[in-house]
Scaffold this motif. Structure first.
Motif, mmCIF file in Angstrom:
data_model
loop_
_atom_site.group_PDB
_atom_site.id
_atom_site.type_symbol
_atom_site.label_atom_id
_atom_site.label_comp_id
_atom_site.label_asym_id
_atom_site.label_seq_id
_atom_site.Cartn_x
_atom_site.Cartn_y
_atom_site.Cartn_z
ATOM 1 N N PHE A 1 0.828 -1.201 0.000
ATOM 2 C CA PHE A 1 0.000 0.000 0.000
ATOM 3 C C PHE A 1 0.864 1.255 0.000
ATOM 4 C CE2 PHE A 1 -2.743 -3.284 1.807
ATOM 5 C CZ PHE A 1 -3.899 -3.104 1.063
ATOM 6 N N LYS A 2 0.781 1.992 -1.085
ATOM 7 C CA LYS A 2 1.549 3.227 -1.234
ATOM 8 C C LYS A 2 0.727 4.410 -0.741
ATOM 9 C CE LYS A 2 4.393 1.577 -5.061
ATOM 10 N NZ LYS A 2 4.062 0.156 -4.797
ATOM 11 N N GLU A 3 1.350 5.577 -0.736
ATOM 12 C CA GLU A 3 0.675 6.771 -0.228
ATOM 13 C C GLU A 3 -0.613 7.049 -1.004
ATOM 14 O OE1 GLU A 3 1.695 11.429 0.935
ATOM 15 O OE2 GLU A 3 3.056 10.293 -0.366
ATOM 16 N N SER A 4 -0.564 6.856 -2.325
ATOM 17 C CA SER A 4 -1.749 7.098 -3.150
ATOM 18 C C SER A 4 -2.868 6.104 -2.818
ATOM 19 C CB SER A 4 -1.390 7.004 -4.634
ATOM 20 O OG SER A 4 -0.859 5.727 -4.943
ATOM 21 N N ASP A 5 -2.490 4.863 -2.479
ATOM 22 C CA ASP A 5 -3.489 3.861 -2.109
ATOM 23 C C ASP A 5 -4.177 4.237 -0.794
ATOM 24 O OD1 ASP A 5 -2.811 2.196 -4.307
ATOM 25 O OD2 ASP A 5 -1.121 1.394 -3.166
ATOM 26 N N ILE A 6 -3.389 4.687 0.175
ATOM 27 C CA ILE A 6 -3.957 5.088 1.467
ATOM 28 C C ILE A 6 -4.858 6.304 1.282
ATOM 29 C CG2 ILE A 6 -3.435 5.801 3.821
ATOM 30 C CD1 ILE A 6 -2.672 2.886 3.069
ATOM 31 N N ARG A 7 -4.459 7.184 0.376
ATOM 32 C CA ARG A 7 -5.305 8.346 0.093
ATOM 33 C C ARG A 7 -6.638 7.901 -0.503
ATOM 34 N NH1 ARG A 7 -2.420 10.664 -3.654
ATOM 35 N NH2 ARG A 7 -0.897 11.388 -2.138
ATOM 36 N N THR A 8 -6.571 6.924 -1.409
ATOM 37 C CA THR A 8 -7.802 6.395 -2.013
ATOM 38 C C THR A 8 -8.692 5.741 -0.955
ATOM 39 O OG1 THR A 8 -6.712 5.993 -4.135
ATOM 40 C CG2 THR A 8 -8.709 4.740 -3.686
ATOM 41 N N ILE A 9 -8.073 4.951 -0.063
ATOM 42 C CA ILE A 9 -8.832 4.302 1.007
ATOM 43 C C ILE A 9 -9.488 5.355 1.907
ATOM 44 C CG2 ILE A 9 -8.611 2.895 3.104
ATOM 45 C CD1 ILE A 9 -6.386 1.333 1.628
ATOM 46 N N THR A 10 -8.705 6.370 2.277
ATOM 47 C CA THR A 10 -9.226 7.424 3.158
ATOM 48 C C THR A 10 -10.401 8.158 2.520
ATOM 49 O OG1 THR A 10 -7.012 7.731 4.098
ATOM 50 C CG2 THR A 10 -8.615 9.501 4.460
ATOM 51 N N GLN A 11 -10.241 8.532 1.252
ATOM 52 C CA GLN A 11 -11.305 9.261 0.558
ATOM 53 C C GLN A 11 -12.552 8.398 0.396
ATOM 54 O OE1 GLN A 11 -9.257 10.431 -3.018
ATOM 55 N NE2 GLN A 11 -8.277 12.223 -2.056
ATOM 56 N N SER A 12 -12.360 7.129 0.070
ATOM 57 C CA SER A 12 -13.506 6.219 -0.077
ATOM 58 C C SER A 12 -14.224 6.031 1.254
ATOM 59 C CB SER A 12 -13.041 4.852 -0.601
ATOM 60 O OG SER A 12 -12.444 4.976 -1.873
ATOM 61 N N PHE A 13 -13.454 5.948 2.334
ATOM 62 C CA PHE A 13 -14.042 5.804 3.658
ATOM 63 C C PHE A 13 -14.832 7.046 4.045
ATOM 64 C CE2 PHE A 13 -13.415 6.108 8.385
ATOM 65 C CZ PHE A 13 -14.322 5.106 8.715
ATOM 66 N N GLN A 14 -14.273 8.203 3.745
ATOM 67 C CA GLN A 14 -14.954 9.460 4.088
ATOM 68 C C GLN A 14 -16.267 9.624 3.320
ATOM 69 O OE1 GLN A 14 -11.792 12.247 3.229
ATOM 70 N NE2 GLN A 14 -10.953 12.135 5.311
ATOM 71 N N ARG A 15 -16.340 9.037 2.133
ATOM 72 C CA ARG A 15 -17.559 9.155 1.321
ATOM 73 C C ARG A 15 -18.672 8.210 1.770
ATOM 74 N NH1 ARG A 15 -13.868 9.613 -3.147
ATOM 75 N NH2 ARG A 15 -14.143 7.384 -3.578
ATOM 76 N N LEU A 16 -18.311 7.224 2.591
ATOM 77 C CA LEU A 16 -19.332 6.282 3.065
ATOM 78 C C LEU A 16 -20.424 7.012 3.831
ATOM 79 C CD1 LEU A 16 -17.406 3.176 4.461
ATOM 80 C CD2 LEU A 16 -18.621 3.352 2.297
ATOM 81 N N LYS A 17 -21.642 6.614 3.606
ATOM 82 C CA LYS A 17 -22.769 7.193 4.322
ATOM 83 C C LYS A 17 -23.338 6.120 5.245
ATOM 84 C CE LYS A 17 -23.917 10.294 0.508
ATOM 85 N NZ LYS A 17 -23.181 11.405 1.124
ATOM 86 N N GLY A 18 -23.276 6.365 6.528
ATOM 87 C CA GLY A 18 -23.783 5.402 7.484
ATOM 88 C C GLY A 18 -23.761 5.982 8.884
ATOM 89 N N ARG A 19 -24.637 5.477 9.726
ATOM 90 C CA ARG A 19 -24.666 5.960 11.115
ATOM 91 C C ARG A 19 -23.334 5.646 11.788
ATOM 92 N NH1 ARG A 19 -28.786 2.875 14.796
ATOM 93 N NH2 ARG A 19 -27.249 1.265 14.289
#
Length: 366
Positions: free
Chosen positions: A285-303
């Protein structure tokens, strides 16, 4: 069962597969004829491997053997440490990182720190070094992880794994299929384990599978099943998931393993909303991968929401310098193990224990 994979590939790959097969056949014949030498060792050496590339569950099966044997014998596991940053022989300590020894050895050693964990592309050298340790530390049994094709070591017992969803007899040689060597390579196995077997398999399907393998009379067949444990926090195995998943909650399923289908399927059994991020096997996992994971996680909609990953990926993420402490607090992993039916478990365990006892008795008579 698995489909006939040959129809998926264009005809122009077949010449390469043919040439690859000739090369592997010649190599194996050189060992069979004794031109290339196999080294025999004075301790039981149990090899766990497969004919195909990709995930058949080698690591959880090695871990099963460790659990079976560690309270009875001094155990060493030898692995090449795939994709590690280091070279040569390393005897793992708690100070070694995942990158230094490889994700699978790291996972095994940190679950079972009482064993010896050695990594070396040259398995003969690794075993020689282990056997040169003082008598109080010298291993009494050695487990070879993913060494079925490493024929310079002559195992005392070989276990061949094959994925139920892609049985070796339905596969083809690289690059048309995923076989590292011809189907005839299964003849070197003392036992064959069909991994990732569906729980609802009918008795007739067991018999058909065994028949299709066309094994020798002495080769025993077992069927293993994947078991998932409770979800663990990346930061602490004792830290439980702080909520019961519902349809109002969301999970980002992140995996970098050879075959993520079972993992994703298990994640989707819960009621929560699931988004997937799939990376290649042993992904660094490179820096760009972690950025992708972080952004995808932030976009999740859930309680409530978490990142859920595999046990193997967890080690790489825990030590990744690009993963913030805040993000680590949101990451959980799904531990995996394998099991047999009660009847097969007793048979398999006794087979392994009897082999070790017989080996040691015969050694006394040498």
């Amino acid at each position: 069962m698995s489909e006939n994979i040959s129809s998926k590939y264009t005809f122009w790959l077949w010449p390469f597969s043919f040439l690859y097969g000739i090369g592997v056949f010649i190599r194996n014949q050189l060992f069979d004829w004794g031109i290339k030498k196999e080294k025999v060792f004075p301790v039981p050496v149990i090899c766990v491997g497969n004919l195909a590339v990709g995930g058949t569950g080698k690591t959880p099966h090695v871990e099963y053997l460790v659990r079976l044997l560690k309270d009875k014998y001094r155990i060493a596991v030898v692995s090449r440490g795939y994709k590690r940053s280091s070279k040569g022989f390393i005897l793992a300590t708690k100070e070694h990182t995942c990158k230094e020894i490889g994700d699978e050895p790291y996972q095994i050693f940190h679950k079972y720190p009482e064993i010896l964990m050695a990594v070396d592309g040259n398995r003969c050298r690794a075993i020689d070094k282990l056997l040169s340790l003082p008598d109080t530390k010298k291993p009494q049994v050695i487990l070879l992880d993913d060494a079925y094709q490493h024929r310079y070591v002559k195992p005392s017992f070989s276990i061949l794994l094959t994925d139920y969803g892609r049985m070796f007899y339905n596969d083809r040689l690289l690059p048309v299929g995923r076989l590292r060597e011809p189907i005839s390579g299964c003849e070197r196995a003392d036992a064959v384990i069909v991994t990732k077997t569906p729980r609802d398999l009918k008795p007739i399907e067991y018999r058909i599978t065994e028949t299709n393998m066309q094994l020798k009379a002495h080769q025993q067949v077992f069927f293993s099943y994947v078991e998932y444990d409770r979800i663990c926090s990346l930061l602490s195995v004792d830290r439980k998931l702080p909520f019961i998943p519902t349809s109002d909650d969301a999970v980002l399923a992140v995996s970098g393993i050879a075959n993520p289908k079972l993992f994703v399927s298990e994640v989707r059994k819960s009621e929560w909303q699931v988004e997937e991020l799939i990376f290649s096997d042993h992904h660094d996992f490179k820096e760009s991968d972690i950025r992708t994971i972080t952004q995808s996680f932030q976009r999740l909609k859930g309680r409530n929401k978490i990142i859920l990953t595999t046990e193997k990926d967890a080690a790489r993420l825990l030590q990744n310098k690009y993963v913030t402490e805040e993000l680590k607090g949101c990451i959980y992993y799904l531990p995996i193990s394998i099991s047999f039916s009660e009847e097969e478990k007793d048979s398999f365990d006794n087979m392994i224990l009897k082999h070790i006892q017989t080996f040691q008795q015969n050694k006394i008579l040498w």
